[in-house]
Design a protein around this motif. Structure first.
Motif, PDB file in Angstrom:
ATOM      1  N   GLU A   1      54.913  79.856  -2.010  1.00  0.00           N
ATOM      2  CA  GLU A   1      53.906  79.930  -3.219  1.00  0.00           C
ATOM      3  C   GLU A   1      53.586  80.959  -3.575  1.00  0.00           C
ATOM      4  O   GLU A   1      52.527  81.077  -4.289  1.00  0.00           O
ATOM      5  CB  GLU A   1      52.937  78.722  -2.110  1.00  0.00           C
TER       6      GLU A   1
ATOM      7  N   THR B   1      52.485  83.387  -6.344  1.00  0.00           N
ATOM      8  CA  THR B   1      52.599  83.147  -7.915  1.00  0.00           C
ATOM      9  C   THR B   1      52.761  85.037  -8.758  1.00  0.00           C
ATOM     10  O   THR B   1      53.094  85.031  -9.468  1.00  0.00           O
ATOM     11  CB  THR B   1      51.673  82.530  -8.427  1.00  0.00           C
ATOM     12  N   HIS B   2      52.240  85.928  -7.694  1.00  0.00           N
ATOM     13  CA  HIS B   2      52.206  87.236  -8.265  1.00  0.00           C
ATOM     14  C   HIS B   2      51.924  87.692  -6.892  1.00  0.00           C
ATOM     15  O   HIS B   2      51.137  88.054  -6.160  1.00  0.00           O
ATOM     16  CB  HIS B   2      50.986  87.055  -8.707  1.00  0.00           C
TER      17      HIS B   2
ATOM     18  N   GLN C   1      49.872  86.510  -4.444  1.00  0.00           N
ATOM     19  CA  GLN C   1      48.437  85.171  -4.591  1.00  0.00           C
ATOM     20  C   GLN C   1      49.272  84.302  -5.018  1.00  0.00           C
ATOM     21  O   GLN C   1      50.563  84.066  -5.368  1.00  0.00           O
ATOM     22  CB  GLN C   1      47.930  85.399  -5.899  1.00  0.00           C
ATOM     23  N   THR C   2      48.517  82.779  -4.216  1.00  0.00           N
ATOM     24  CA  THR C   2      48.975  82.106  -3.624  1.00  0.00           C
ATOM     25  C   THR C   2      48.205  80.796  -4.242  1.00  0.00           C
ATOM     26  O   THR C   2      47.135  81.532  -5.058  1.00  0.00           O
ATOM     27  CB  THR C   2      48.873  81.266  -2.858  1.00  0.00           C
ATOM     28  N   PRO C   3      48.291  79.585  -5.063  1.00  0.00           N
ATOM     29  CA  PRO C   3      47.090  78.907  -5.601  1.00  0.00           C
ATOM     30  C   PRO C   3      45.777  78.488  -4.687  1.00  0.00           C
ATOM     31  O   PRO C   3      45.375  78.294  -4.986  1.00  0.00           O
ATOM     32  CB  PRO C   3      47.972  77.669  -5.701  1.00  0.00           C
ATOM     33  N   THR C   4      45.877  78.930  -3.670  1.00  0.00           N
ATOM     34  CA  THR C   4      44.863  78.395  -2.344  1.00  0.00           C
ATOM     35  C   THR C   4      43.820  79.558  -2.330  1.00  0.00           C
ATOM     36  O   THR C   4      42.686  80.204  -1.749  1.00  0.00           O
ATOM     37  CB  THR C   4      45.602  77.460  -1.300  1.00  0.00           C
ATOM     38  N   ARG C   5      45.029  80.921  -2.192  1.00  0.00           N
ATOM     39  CA  ARG C   5      44.092  82.333  -1.457  1.00  0.00           C
ATOM     40  C   ARG C   5      44.853  83.592  -2.175  1.00  0.00           C
ATOM     41  O   ARG C   5      45.948  83.257  -2.305  1.00  0.00           O
ATOM     42  CB  ARG C   5      44.726  82.203   0.093  1.00  0.00           C
ATOM     43  N   THR C   6      43.807  84.295  -1.672  1.00  0.00           N
ATOM     44  CA  THR C   6      44.410  85.724  -2.308  1.00  0.00           C
ATOM     45  C   THR C   6      44.690  86.791  -1.063  1.00  0.00           C
ATOM     46  O   THR C   6      43.477  86.728  -0.351  1.00  0.00           O
ATOM     47  CB  THR C   6      44.287  86.719  -3.052  1.00  0.00           C
TER      48      THR C   6
ATOM     49  N   ASP D   1      61.800  82.876  -8.432  1.00  0.00           N
ATOM     50  CA  ASP D   1      61.533  82.415  -9.688  1.00  0.00           C
ATOM     51  C   ASP D   1      63.119  82.149 -10.075  1.00  0.00           C
ATOM     52  O   ASP D   1      63.050  81.520 -11.207  1.00  0.00           O
ATOM     53  CB  ASP D   1      60.625  83.744 -10.557  1.00  0.00           C
TER      54      ASP D   1
END
Length: 179
Positions: A71, A73-74, A93-98, A123
């Motif tokens: 999950e 993304t960065h 970083q995930t869509p819901t939390r860093t 990726d």
């Protein structure tokens, strides 16, 4: 519930400082990184190494939490999560939390490399999947173009398939591929 027999040997274990979500102080946590059978990875964190060993050996659910690297993304090295500029952190970083993790000294680069390798692999799998869908779409379109216009008629659409629906949505082709 138990993880008995489900966990492989960890890829890497060790101590890091983890920033909490509600209490933003950095606390020491013992972490273990596992590569899953489906090609993803999970980082579990514990209060101490005994809790980790109990989960690894006996399958008991002793973890405090986990991060699904599939999950993420960065991933970058930063000082953004630290209260003073001296503490280097790994930011996931995930869509819901860093998430902010700070391994000690020489371990920092090793953990950063492990995370980046697993994220770039994810990726690459996503890019490969998209390329396969595009190739399948191109083959289907080519095979339909080779048929005569009398056989299909001017308003004909191809029958819907899950692959064609995903590809047509991504490429903005809409109803031309028969949703």
């Amino acid at each position: 519930r138990s993880f008995r027999g489900l966990l492989p040997k960890p890829v890497k274990e060790g101590w890091v400082r983890k920033r909490g979500l509600a209490n933003t102080a950095f606390k020491p946590r013992y972490v273990a990184l596992f590569d899953n059978e489906n090609g993803t990875s999970t980082l579990f964190y514990y209060v101490n190494e005994f809790a980790a060993q109990r989960m690894i050996d006996l399958g008991d659910m002793t973890h405090q939490g986990f991060i699904l690297l599939g999950e993420v993304t960065h991933c970058e090295a930063s000082t953004a999560g630290a209260s003073s500029g001296e503490l280097m952190t790994i930011e996931l970083q995930t869509p819901t939390r860093t998430w902010f993790l700070s391994p000690d000294g020489a371990e920092f680069q090793l953990w950063l490399s492990l995370f980046r390798d697993r994220i770039s692999t994810k990726d690459a799998i996503t890019r490969q999947s998209a390329a396969l869908e595009a190739a399948a779409l191109g083959y289907e379109r080519l095979s339909t173009l080779s048929r005569s216009s009398e056989e299909w008629g001017p308003d004909a659409t191809l029958p819907a398939t899950p692959l064609r629906a995903r590809a047509s949505t991504r490429l903005g082709l809409g109803s031309r591929l028969g949703r």
